[in-house]
Motif scaffolding. Structure first.
Motif, short mmCIF file in Angstrom:
data_model
loop_
_atom_site.label_atom_id
_atom_site.label_comp_id
_atom_site.label_asym_id
_atom_site.label_seq_id
_atom_site.Cartn_x
_atom_site.Cartn_y
_atom_site.Cartn_z
N LYS A 53 5.46 98.37 127.03
CA LYS A 53 5.63 96.98 126.59
C LYS A 53 6.00 96.95 125.10
O LYS A 53 6.90 96.24 124.69
N LYS A 54 5.30 97.78 124.32
CA LYS A 54 5.54 97.84 122.88
C LYS A 54 6.94 98.41 122.60
O LYS A 54 7.67 97.90 121.74
N ILE A 55 7.32 99.47 123.32
CA ILE A 55 8.63 100.09 123.12
C ILE A 55 9.73 99.11 123.54
O ILE A 55 10.77 99.00 122.89
N LEU A 56 9.48 98.37 124.64
CA LEU A 56 10.45 97.38 125.11
C LEU A 56 10.65 96.29 124.05
O LEU A 56 11.78 95.87 123.81
N GLN A 57 9.57 95.85 123.41
CA GLN A 57 9.68 94.81 122.38
C GLN A 57 10.62 95.28 121.26
O GLN A 57 11.50 94.53 120.83
N PHE A 58 10.46 96.51 120.85
CA PHE A 58 11.32 97.08 119.81
C PHE A 58 12.78 97.09 120.28
O PHE A 58 13.69 96.72 119.52
N GLU A 59 13.01 97.48 121.52
CA GLU A 59 14.38 97.58 122.05
C GLU A 59 15.02 96.19 122.19
O GLU A 59 16.21 96.02 121.89
N GLN A 91 14.32 93.56 120.38
CA GLN A 91 14.64 93.10 119.02
C GLN A 91 15.92 93.79 118.53
O GLN A 91 16.73 93.18 117.84
N LYS A 92 16.11 95.04 118.92
CA LYS A 92 17.34 95.76 118.58
C LYS A 92 18.54 95.07 119.23
O LYS A 92 19.59 94.91 118.60
N ILE A 93 18.39 94.64 120.48
CA ILE A 93 19.48 93.93 121.19
C ILE A 93 19.85 92.66 120.42
O ILE A 93 21.03 92.38 120.22
N ALA A 94 18.85 91.92 119.98
CA ALA A 94 19.12 90.69 119.21
C ALA A 94 19.91 91.02 117.93
O ALA A 94 20.86 90.33 117.59
N ARG A 95 19.51 92.11 117.25
CA ARG A 95 20.23 92.51 116.03
C ARG A 95 21.67 92.92 116.36
O ARG A 95 22.59 92.63 115.59
N LEU A 96 21.86 93.59 117.49
CA LEU A 96 23.21 94.00 117.89
C LEU A 96 24.09 92.79 118.22
O LEU A 96 25.27 92.76 117.89
N ILE A 97 23.50 91.79 118.87
CA ILE A 97 24.25 90.56 119.18
C ILE A 97 24.63 89.85 117.88
O ILE A 97 25.74 89.34 117.74
N ASP A 98 23.72 89.83 116.93
CA ASP A 98 23.93 89.13 115.66
C ASP A 98 24.56 90.04 114.60
O ASP A 98 24.53 89.72 113.40
N PHE A 117 9.67 81.56 117.72
CA PHE A 117 8.27 81.26 118.04
C PHE A 117 7.56 82.60 118.13
O PHE A 117 7.95 83.46 118.93
N SER A 118 6.55 82.80 117.30
CA SER A 118 5.93 84.12 117.13
C SER A 118 5.43 84.70 118.45
O SER A 118 5.06 83.97 119.37
N ARG A 119 5.41 86.03 118.48
CA ARG A 119 4.93 86.74 119.67
C ARG A 119 3.48 86.39 119.94
O ARG A 119 3.06 86.33 121.07
N ILE A 133 7.30 84.30 125.91
CA ILE A 133 8.74 84.39 125.64
C ILE A 133 9.07 85.44 124.58
O ILE A 133 10.13 85.41 123.96
N SER A 134 8.17 86.40 124.40
CA SER A 134 8.39 87.39 123.34
C SER A 134 9.58 88.30 123.62
O SER A 134 10.10 88.91 122.69
N PHE A 135 10.03 88.40 124.89
CA PHE A 135 11.19 89.24 125.21
C PHE A 135 12.45 88.42 125.47
O PHE A 135 13.50 88.97 125.78
N ASN A 136 12.35 87.09 125.37
CA ASN A 136 13.52 86.25 125.65
C ASN A 136 14.44 86.26 124.42
O ASN A 136 14.04 85.88 123.32
N LEU A 137 15.68 86.69 124.64
CA LEU A 137 16.61 86.84 123.51
C LEU A 137 16.99 85.52 122.85
O LEU A 137 17.47 85.51 121.73
#
Length: 179
Positions: free
Chosen positions: A28-34, A36-43, A64-66, A72-76
């Motif tokens: 779950k923790k590793i997924l959160q990092f990944e 967030q990486k996707i969001a950075r790649l999109i932006d 909205f904070s995790r 919704i912590s994984f919703n892009l």
């Protein structure tokens, strides 16, 4: 024959050690990092949403904070490029909302706010591992696309990319994936 036996024993121990390590991995923790990486790649090539500056260090900041919105912590649609300095201070959360309105419009902010009604779904560590595998494929694809990117994506394109990535990940029910 002894060498072969010793090699087999070493291989068996190595696999045992790997399996044990895997049991204790927090996917779950590793997924959160990944994600967030996707969001950075999109932006990619965009400004920090909160401060409207070129980030020295880019984070994936949650609108909205995790902590307050774990559902919704994984919703892009809830994660955007944010400078590290801005992300460290929760006081910039309001600036993030202003940034969403400035860049994407009030309707998009209303949509993101409505995502707070997403049901909380409990997943197993094994299911998070499967989501992580999907997320890594999405990151790889975005990285390839970004190699050809000469300027930042438009707001519309960024929303469409988030829709696409959310669908690829499949973490949430369909109604909560696309704007």
């Amino acid at each position: 024959a002894d060498k072969k036996l010793a090699a087999m024993e070493i291989k068996r121990r190595r696999e045992e050690k790997k399996a044990l390590k895997e049991q204790h991995m927090d996917y779950k923790k590793i997924l959160q990092f990944e994600v967030q990486k996707i969001a950075r790649l999109i932006d990619f090539k965009c400004l920090c949403l909160a401060r409207n500056i070129v980030p020295r260090q880019a984070h994936g900041g949650h609108l909205f904070s995790r902590g307050s919105s774990t559902n919704i912590s994984f919703n892009l649609h809830n994660i955007f490029l944010q400078s590290a300095s801005s992300n460290h201070f929760q006081s910039d959360d309001l600036l993030m909302r202003d940034g969403v309105i400035r860049v994407f419009g009030i309707d998009y902010l209303d949509f993101i706010t409505s995502l707070k009604s997403t049901p909380t779904i409990k997943y197993t560590n094994e299911e998070y591992k499967e989501f992580l595998q999907k997320a890594r494929k999405v990151s790889k694809q975005l990285s390839e696309w970004n190699n050809q990117l000469e300027q930042a994506r438009s707001a519309t394109s960024r929303i469409q990319m988030r829709n696409w990535a959310n669908i690829q990940l499949g973490i949430y029910p369909t109604d909560f994936l696309t704007f």
